[in-house]
Design an enzyme around this catalytic site. Sequence first.
Site, PDB file in Angstrom:
ATOM      1  N   TYR A 143     -19.544  42.706 -38.271  1.00 11.40           N
ATOM      2  CA  TYR A 143     -18.782  41.928 -39.257  1.00 11.40           C
ATOM      3  C   TYR A 143     -19.478  40.616 -39.599  1.00 11.40           C
ATOM      4  O   TYR A 143     -19.337  40.093 -40.688  1.00 11.40           O
ATOM      5  CB  TYR A 143     -17.398  41.586 -38.708  1.00 11.40           C
ATOM      6  CG  TYR A 143     -16.334  42.641 -38.905  1.00 11.40           C
ATOM      7  CD1 TYR A 143     -16.507  43.930 -38.439  1.00 11.40           C
ATOM      8  CD2 TYR A 143     -15.137  42.320 -39.538  1.00 11.40           C
ATOM      9  CE1 TYR A 143     -15.524  44.878 -38.600  1.00 11.40           C
ATOM     10  CE2 TYR A 143     -14.144  43.265 -39.709  1.00 11.40           C
ATOM     11  CZ  TYR A 143     -14.336  44.542 -39.236  1.00 11.40           C
ATOM     12  OH  TYR A 143     -13.361  45.470 -39.398  1.00 11.40           O
ATOM     13  N   LYS A 192     -20.664  52.417 -27.695  1.00 12.04           N
ATOM     14  CA  LYS A 192     -21.481  53.555 -28.140  1.00 12.04           C
ATOM     15  C   LYS A 192     -22.844  53.359 -27.485  1.00 12.04           C
ATOM     16  O   LYS A 192     -23.888  53.244 -28.152  1.00 12.04           O
ATOM     17  CB  LYS A 192     -21.543  53.561 -29.678  1.00 12.04           C
ATOM     18  CG  LYS A 192     -22.185  54.795 -30.285  1.00 12.04           C
ATOM     19  CD  LYS A 192     -21.320  56.037 -30.248  1.00 12.04           C
ATOM     20  CE  LYS A 192     -22.097  57.241 -30.751  1.00 12.04           C
ATOM     21  NZ  LYS A 192     -21.398  58.515 -30.574  1.00 12.04           N
ATOM     22  N   ASP A 224     -16.397  57.546 -29.951  1.00 11.45           N
ATOM     23  CA  ASP A 224     -15.949  58.795 -30.595  1.00 11.45           C
ATOM     24  C   ASP A 224     -15.006  59.561 -29.668  1.00 11.45           C
ATOM     25  O   ASP A 224     -13.951  60.053 -30.080  1.00 11.45           O
ATOM     26  CB  ASP A 224     -17.149  59.659 -31.036  1.00 11.45           C
ATOM     27  CG  ASP A 224     -18.237  59.791 -29.973  1.00 11.45           C
ATOM     28  OD1 ASP A 224     -18.194  59.073 -28.952  1.00 11.45           O
ATOM     29  OD2 ASP A 224     -19.136  60.636 -30.160  1.00 11.45           O
ATOM     30  N   ASP A 248     -11.164  47.467 -34.738  1.00  9.91           N
ATOM     31  CA  ASP A 248     -10.454  47.553 -36.017  1.00  9.91           C
ATOM     32  C   ASP A 248      -9.971  48.985 -36.233  1.00  9.91           C
ATOM     33  O   ASP A 248      -8.809  49.241 -36.545  1.00  9.91           O
ATOM     34  CB  ASP A 248     -11.403  47.129 -37.145  1.00  9.91           C
ATOM     35  CG  ASP A 248     -10.757  47.237 -38.512  1.00  9.91           C
ATOM     36  OD1 ASP A 248      -9.584  46.839 -38.647  1.00  9.91           O
ATOM     37  OD2 ASP A 248     -11.419  47.737 -39.446  1.00  9.91           O
ATOM     38  N   ASP A 252      -5.888  50.755 -35.673  1.00 11.89           N
ATOM     39  CA  ASP A 252      -5.119  51.468 -36.715  1.00 11.89           C
ATOM     40  C   ASP A 252      -4.738  52.858 -36.207  1.00 11.89           C
ATOM     41  O   ASP A 252      -3.640  53.355 -36.479  1.00 11.89           O
ATOM     42  CB  ASP A 252      -5.926  51.616 -38.014  1.00 11.89           C
ATOM     43  CG  ASP A 252      -5.674  50.467 -38.993  1.00 11.89           C
ATOM     44  OD1 ASP A 252      -5.437  49.330 -38.527  1.00 11.89           O
ATOM     45  OD2 ASP A 252      -5.727  50.702 -40.217  1.00 11.89           O
TER      46      ASP A 252
END
Length: 359
Positions: A143, A192, A224, A248, A252
């Site tokens: 970001y 990751k 994942d 983020d 959600d």
Amino acid sequence: MADVKKIAVIAGDGIGPEVVAEAEKVLKRTEELFGYQFETEHALFGGIAIDEKGTPLPEETLQVCKSADAVLLGAVGGPKWDNNPKELRPETGLLGIRKALGLFSNIRPAVIFDCLKEASTLKPEVLEGTDLIVVRELTGGIYFGEKFRREGANGQEAVDTCVYNVNEVERIARQAFEIARTRRKKLASVDKANVLETSRLWRETVVRVAADYPDVELEHVLVDNCAMQLLRRPSSFDVIVTENMFGDILSDEAAMLTGSIGMLSSASLGEGSFGLYEPVHGSAPDIAGQGIANPIATVLSVALMFRLTFGYHDAAEAIERAVKEVLDAGHRTGDIAVDKSQAIGTVAMGDLIVNAMRK
Ligand SMILES: NC(=O)c1ccc[n+]([C@@H]2O[C@H](COP(=O)([O-])OP(=O)(O)OC[C@H]3O[C@@H](n4cnc5c(N)ncnc54)[C@H](O)[C@@H]3O)[C@@H](O)[C@H]2O)c1
Ligand SMILES: CC(C)[C@H](C(=O)O)[C@@H](O)C(=O)O
Ligand SMILES: [Mg+2]
């Protein structure tokens, strides 16, 4: 002298003002019931600030936030301003305010209300016992890395860089371990590390910090796999700590365990007690202005503010109990209603919660 808490209120765009109005009613009711005192100051931020002041984050808004004990934020953005490089780019809006206020830690609890299991996409037996918190690093990673365009051999290229330094990882890891200590003492660190160098540094650092928290059980989960396990075994997670973009996305996803993104509250914290409190959802342009948005995420964000910034645990409990009571009685906004024809609006939901609050 009375201890008056200063709260900067930033309603923002779309459904932001609709849900923040309900949260302000909760503040007022808290004053009546508990005798706490709040001084609110409203400030412009986001699209509305562009329209009225020519910039998404006016200096005076930042000053109002900096001189407050806490910030209550609705949501910002919308099609009118999104994707316009001169206007509401996240880096000048939301990302800008987070960085300017030093809010590196974003706490997003996914609280499952038993009576809402019917609204979840998961089977009730899979959801049983689910109670987790996503701790998202908020001021680093892709970001905030350098981003640019360039001409490559095959035409234009776009570059986003992901950078983490060891201090950024260490401080969020420590905070997540501390939170896990107050709960079921389980921490899942999501990365990751099989591909990304930033994730390898992340994992090394988390392992090093873990030595100071031998009482907390640590697991490393690749992002994942985590996205999948959140749907397969949500109740096995207690605290999840992860970097900015993974957090983020996973938060959600976690929202859907609760039934709706309209249920997920959040706290953004720095080193001290100051915090910014906002629902996880955005400005929901598709339903803005219709009076149908779910205000519960914002109302529960006020409860988080009471707990984490003010230490008003009695008032926080009163809010959380009131929300539960209203939901147990069967009241639903459209996003969490199984029978949409029975759904109530934003103001009706806010009124029910305020009236259910008890000392
Ligand atoms: N913190 C923030 O201010 C924030 C967070 C996310 C997105 N955004 C911005 O909001 C805008 C819209 O983004 P989006 O559509 O991807 O995400 P969104 O969260 O605004 O909406 C996603 C979906 O969830 C629904 N929804 C969201 N909140 C709800 C609520 N309280 N009650 C009922 N339904 C609700 C919406 O109607 C929509 O269908 C964009 O400009 C985005 O950048 C802002
Ligand atoms: C709107 C966007 C910049 C923001 C983010 O990605 O942090 C939002 O999705 C959130 O979760 O608060
Ligand atoms: Mg988001």
